[in-house]
Enzyme design. Structure first.
Site, PDB file in Angstrom:
ATOM      1  N   ASP A   1      22.748   2.313  76.229  1.00 36.67           N
ATOM      2  CA  ASP A   1      22.231   3.686  76.314  1.00 36.67           C
ATOM      3  C   ASP A   1      20.849   3.830  75.664  1.00 36.67           C
ATOM      4  O   ASP A   1      20.631   4.721  74.816  1.00 36.67           O
ATOM      5  CB  ASP A   1      23.191   4.668  75.621  1.00 36.67           C
TER       6      ASP A   1
ATOM      7  N   GLU B   1      26.364  11.667  84.142  1.00 35.60           N
ATOM      8  CA  GLU B   1      26.031  11.607  82.702  1.00 35.60           C
ATOM      9  C   GLU B   1      24.641  10.991  82.562  1.00 35.60           C
ATOM     10  O   GLU B   1      23.963  10.722  83.555  1.00 35.60           O
ATOM     11  CB  GLU B   1      27.068  10.763  81.943  1.00 35.60           C
TER      12      GLU B   1
HETATM   13  O1  FUB Z   1      28.045   4.672  75.538  1.00 35.74           O
HETATM   14  C1  FUB Z   1      29.076   5.591  75.774  1.00 35.74           C
HETATM   15  C2  FUB Z   1      28.833   6.322  77.058  1.00 35.74           C
HETATM   16  O2  FUB Z   1      28.770   5.401  78.147  1.00 35.74           O
HETATM   17  C3  FUB Z   1      27.525   7.051  77.127  1.00 35.74           C
HETATM   18  O3  FUB Z   1      27.479   8.217  76.385  1.00 35.74           O
HETATM   19  C4  FUB Z   1      27.432   7.214  78.595  1.00 35.74           C
HETATM   20  O4  FUB Z   1      26.200   7.648  79.062  1.00 35.74           O
HETATM   21  C5  FUB Z   1      27.806   5.843  79.067  1.00 35.74           C
HETATM   22  O5  FUB Z   1      26.724   4.955  79.022  1.00 35.74           O
END
Ligand code: FUB
Length: 346
Positions: A31, A244
């Site tokens: 991320d 997301e």
């Molecule tokens: O790293 C945990 C979660 O996985 C992140 O918040 C999302 O965007 C995905 O990458």
């Protein structure tokens, strides 16, 4: 989040074909949110660990406990790991799962924004402050008021305003806030509480931040993504709709909102004339990587643009043990981003 079948992957071959290699191999990181502060590239990633939590579709196995800041003087140079910048034990309101963070700079201070579950298992977004871009960061005692869900990304506009984009469906809980307050009904499946496939998709949220960067000025609004006919993308359009991993950057005066499509594993983007949108869907930035999740940021350094992303190649496909990478990103003359294949064709 179903685990990918990885038995069939030849990882040596994949590494040879990869357009970039992990920036750091001593720890797992994911991320990546990249910024240039004081002429140096700083990366604010999640710090992946194997905490032994059972794999499930709500991401419980992403059980991260702290953040490390990484930096490099220019692309290709050795990366510096600045060590622990913030640990969950020092955040009074947070209980677990420090997911994707971001950072901002203002008046000599650095702000680390991060999601974590509070003591009621509800994702909130917190902020911690430092006088150095590499931390350590001192957390505020409470999460941002009215914050919820995950994946904060903070964008500074040319007029000095700061905006936060955030949200994520499934384990990121955005769907549970669909009607304004947290729906605490027991969640049997990651798709419970989502709109139907023929209804408008859930949107990332956007809110301007106060001058001290510690609160929202306003109720978060929907960052709507429209299709080529001016209609909001539908929930069932899962190769294009928001899942997301929001990011916002500006290129030639236009606002580029980019994000992950989650269960279809693309990083896509949409463009608007202002930071709130609506954004018009334009296409894909990154094709699927090894590992379930895809997450990115985009940053300019010395007149070139770079995509920061992650994959699970170093861990040989373990979904929650990822590694951050970077590669150059290019635009055509019309401002369209050229889609990146993370691995060259065989
Ligand atoms: O790293 C945990 C979660 O996985 C992140 O918040 C999302 O965007 C995905 O990458």
């Amino acid at each position: 989040m179903p685990e990918d079948p990885v038995e069939h992957i030849d990882f040596d071959d994949l590494d040879r074909r990869a357009v970039s290699q992990p920036l750091i191999t001593k720890i797992y990181t994911a991320d990546p949110s990249a910024h240039v502060f004081n002429g140096r590239i700083y990366i604010y990633p999640s710090h992946d660990i194997d905490a032994g939590d059972a794999f499930d579709d709500l991401g419980s196995h992403f059980a991260m406990e702290d953040y490390h800041v990484l930096s490099l003087s220019k692309p290709g140079e050795e990366i510096t790991d600045h060590g622990i910048a913030l640990h969950i034990k020092d955040v009074p309101w947070a209980s677990k799962q420090m997911w994707a963070p971001d950072a901002a700079q203002k008046n000599g201070k650095y702000y680390l924004y991060f999601p974590a579950k509070d003591h009621d298992d509800i994702f909130r977004i917190g902020v911690a402050i430092s006088y150095s871009p590499s931390g350590p960061f001192i957390p505020q005692p409470q999460a941002l008021r009215k914050s919820f869900s995950i994946d904060p990304a903070v964008f500074k506009d040319d007029d000095g305003s700061y905006y936060m984009y955030f949200g994520g469906i499934w384990g990121g809980q955005l769907q549970r806030w669909r009607f304004g307050s947290f729906n605490a009904e027991e969640e049997m499946s990651p798709v419970a509480h989502l709109p139907a496939d023929n209804e408008p998709a859930l949107c990332a949220k956007v809110a301007r931040l106060t001058d001290d960067l510690l609160e929202f000025v306003e109720e978060p609004k929907d960052a709507i993504i429209l299709d080529e006919n001016g209609k909001p993308l539908l929930q069932g359009d899962n190769k294009r709709r928001f899942f997301e991993a929001s990011w916002l950057h500006k290129y030639k005066g236009k606002y580029y909102f980019s994000y992950s499509t989650g269960d279809t594993h693309f990083i896509c983007y949409a463009i608007a004339d202002n930071p709130y949108g609506p954004f018009i869907y334009k296409g894909r930035i990154l094709n699927p990587v090894v590992g379930w999740t895809s997450h990115h940021s985009i940053c300019e350094f010395e007149d070139k643009w770079y995509l920061f992303y992650h994959d699970s190649s170093l861990s040989k496909g373990i979904t929650h043990l990822r590694s951050v990478k970077m590669t150059e990103l290019t635009y055509d003359e019309d401002g369209k981003i050229q889609t990146i294949d993370p691995y060259k064709a065989k």
